[in-house]
Design a protein around this motif. Structure first.
Motif, PDB file in Angstrom:
ATOM      1  N   THR A  64      -2.837  -0.210   8.821  1.00 28.69           N
ATOM      2  CA  THR A  64      -3.959   0.237   8.004  1.00 28.69           C
ATOM      3  C   THR A  64      -5.222   0.203   8.850  1.00 28.69           C
ATOM      4  O   THR A  64      -5.603  -0.852   9.368  1.00 28.69           O
ATOM      5  CB  THR A  64      -4.150  -0.654   6.761  1.00 28.69           C
ATOM      6  OG1 THR A  64      -2.946  -0.611   5.980  1.00 28.69           O
ATOM      7  CG2 THR A  64      -5.312  -0.160   5.928  1.00 28.69           C
ATOM      8  N   GLY A 120      -9.907  -1.422  -0.525  1.00 25.30           N
ATOM      9  CA  GLY A 120      -8.560  -1.668  -0.039  1.00 25.30           C
ATOM     10  C   GLY A 120      -8.486  -2.656   1.105  1.00 25.30           C
ATOM     11  O   GLY A 120      -7.391  -3.089   1.495  1.00 25.30           O
ATOM     12  N   LEU A 160      -8.404   4.147   5.811  1.00 22.98           N
ATOM     13  CA  LEU A 160      -9.401   3.934   4.757  1.00 22.98           C
ATOM     14  C   LEU A 160     -10.773   4.129   5.396  1.00 22.98           C
ATOM     15  O   LEU A 160     -11.341   3.204   5.977  1.00 22.98           O
ATOM     16  CB  LEU A 160      -9.277   2.519   4.162  1.00 22.98           C
ATOM     17  CG  LEU A 160      -7.903   2.133   3.611  1.00 22.98           C
ATOM     18  CD1 LEU A 160      -7.912   0.694   3.111  1.00 22.98           C
ATOM     19  CD2 LEU A 160      -7.487   3.083   2.490  1.00 22.98           C
ATOM     20  N   GLU A 174      -6.991  -6.280   0.143  1.00 22.95           N
ATOM     21  CA  GLU A 174      -5.540  -6.253  -0.033  1.00 22.95           C
ATOM     22  C   GLU A 174      -4.830  -6.124   1.309  1.00 22.95           C
ATOM     23  O   GLU A 174      -3.830  -6.799   1.570  1.00 22.95           O
ATOM     24  CB  GLU A 174      -5.153  -5.079  -0.927  1.00 22.95           C
ATOM     25  CG  GLU A 174      -3.650  -4.917  -1.113  1.00 22.95           C
ATOM     26  CD  GLU A 174      -3.286  -3.652  -1.868  1.00 22.95           C
ATOM     27  OE1 GLU A 174      -2.091  -3.341  -1.949  1.00 22.95           O
ATOM     28  OE2 GLU A 174      -4.201  -2.968  -2.368  1.00 22.95           O
TER      29      GLU A 174
END
Length: 435
Positions: free
Chosen positions: A11, A25, A104, A28
């Motif tokens: 990520t 996000g 993201l 998490e």
């Protein structure tokens, strides 16, 4: 990446240059990550859970090795980056390394810099001087009215400012965006060259304009530039930037040039528009982003391909199904739509063009092209008996026509080291411009 579980992914999270709260996000992703990679300042700014392995970015290779190992072991990983990591950011390098990514993004540093300056940036070009020769970025600032430069140590506002002395430019230097020490400075190239700037920073290079009540613009003179030298812009101090283009594409020619030699294309039986003729034809077609060009009687496709290299959309029409248009387009890395068939029948149903090159066919083809009313029609004619009918036809349907005969002679070697001129067949190039 065969064998990697669907849950094992990297990520990539942007740290917002606008200073807003982190992406929802992020928490998490950090909670389940076994590895977090990022610059030291980013690692210090987020809550990394105890026991999680961290790698501070310096050289990228150790970080890539750690990320590959984490993915292979089925562990989740997080990469922290500035702003939008897909915009001149680390996403490209991670994708090239074959890593499975979830991104993201946050507000990019460029968007934040223009926002801080209170300026639109839909007409700006964005270039980078990070990790490469800064001269192309400098030349973009010299050539274009609104440019954002992603800088690097040794290729920042001081160095670029020094290179812009003599060009009428306002500079905006955005230091440490999104941090408590953020600073936005309006200045001149001369002033920027003589100062020390804190990294990281973004440079905006602007061709200045003082807009009046009607929004008209002019280039600023030395007095205008002196008003903003060395200080932070006050509200209303700068009223305009211009002239700004209507799109966000820089005026960049293809890296390999155009009017390429015939050897740059596969062709059969010399069925190719020669480089000297192609240079004039492409100039007359005026290809650019947002325009559609037809290349009728494409042969090798060289004219259409060079229009595509300059940003235009291109439809190549060629009756020979064995013509190497597709192979040549692939060789030059452009997307040219090939329509196989004989004109004028093959022209039916095609989207209306902005300009058309006619490299083959008779007056019936030219008439069919003119019926579609493109802004410009360019025809290359080797047979003199076709010139007058073509001129009369275009004039009759409302085109202003001009023409030139091109008679090139190329250097050729002779025995003993002497040279001669080898004449190429003369060609008449007609240009019709719609009135």
């Amino acid at each position: 990446m065969g064998g990697v579980s669907a849950g094992a992914a990297v990520t990539v999270v942007g740290i917002d240059a606008a200073g807003r709260p982190a992406h929802p996000g992020l928490a998490e992703a950090l909670a389940t990550a076994g590895l977090v990679v990022g610059a030291a300042r980013h690692l210090a700014a987020v809550p990394v859970r105890p026991g999680c392995v961290t790698v501070a970015l310096g050289p990228l290779a150790p970080a890539l090795d750690a990320l590959r190992a984490a993915v292979a072991a089925g562990h989740r990983a997080v990469v922290l980056a500035s702003g939008d990591p897909g915009f001149f950011g680390i996403v490209r390098r991670l994708r090239a390394a074959g890593l499975p990514l979830r991104v993201l993004p946050a507000v990019s540093s460029v968007a934040a810099a223009f926002a801080r300056a209170g300026l639109p940036w839909d007409g700006a070009a964005v270039v980078t001087a990070h990790g490469r020769d800064p001269r192309p970025a400098l030349n973009a600032c010299r050539a274009l009215p609104a440019v954002a430069v992603l800088t690097a140590p040794g290729a920042g506002a001081a160095e670029l400012g020094a290179g812009l002395v003599g060009w009428p430019r306002r500079l905006v230097v955005a230091e440490l965006l999104g941090t408590p020490d953020e600073r936005i400075t309006w200045t001149t190239p001369e002033d920027a060259a003589g100062r020390r700037w804190v990294d990281p920073h973004v440079l905006l290079s602007l061709a200045p304009a003082a807009a009046g009540p009607t929004g008209g613009g002019r280039l600023a003179d030395a007095a205008d530039l002196a008003d903003v030298a060395g200080g932070t812009a006050a509200a209303g101090e700068v009223t305009g930037v211009g002239p700004v283009r209507a799109d966000d594409q820089p005026a960049a020619a293809p890296a390999g040039g155009w009017a390429l030699p015939e050897s740059a294309y596969a062709h059969r039986d010399s069925m190719i528009t020669k480089a000297e003729v192609r240079a004039l034809a492409v100039a007359r077609l005026r290809p650019r982003l947002g325009r559609l060009i037809w290349d009728v009687g494409a042969g090798s496709g060289s004219v259409g391909i060079e229009c595509a290299l300059l940003g235009a959309a291109v439809v190549a029409v060629e009756r020979d199904p064995e013509a190497p248009v597709r192979d040549n387009a692939a060789r030059h890395g452009v997307d040219v739509r090939l329509v196989t068939g004989s004109a004028p029948e093959a022209l039916r149903g095609l989207p209306d063009p902005d300009a058309v090159f006619v490299g083959g066919g008779g007056t019936d083809v030219l008439a069919a092209v003119a019926e579609r009313r493109p802004d410009r029609v360019v025809a290359a004619l080797a047979a003199l008996d076709r010139v007058a009918p073509a001129v009369h036809l275009l004039r009759a349907v409302g085109y202003a026509v001009e023409g030139s005969q091109l008679a090139a002679a190329r250097l050729a070697d002779l025995p003993g080291g002497s040279l001669r001129l080898a004449a190429a067949n003369p060609v008449v190039v007609l240009t019709g411009e719609r009135r």
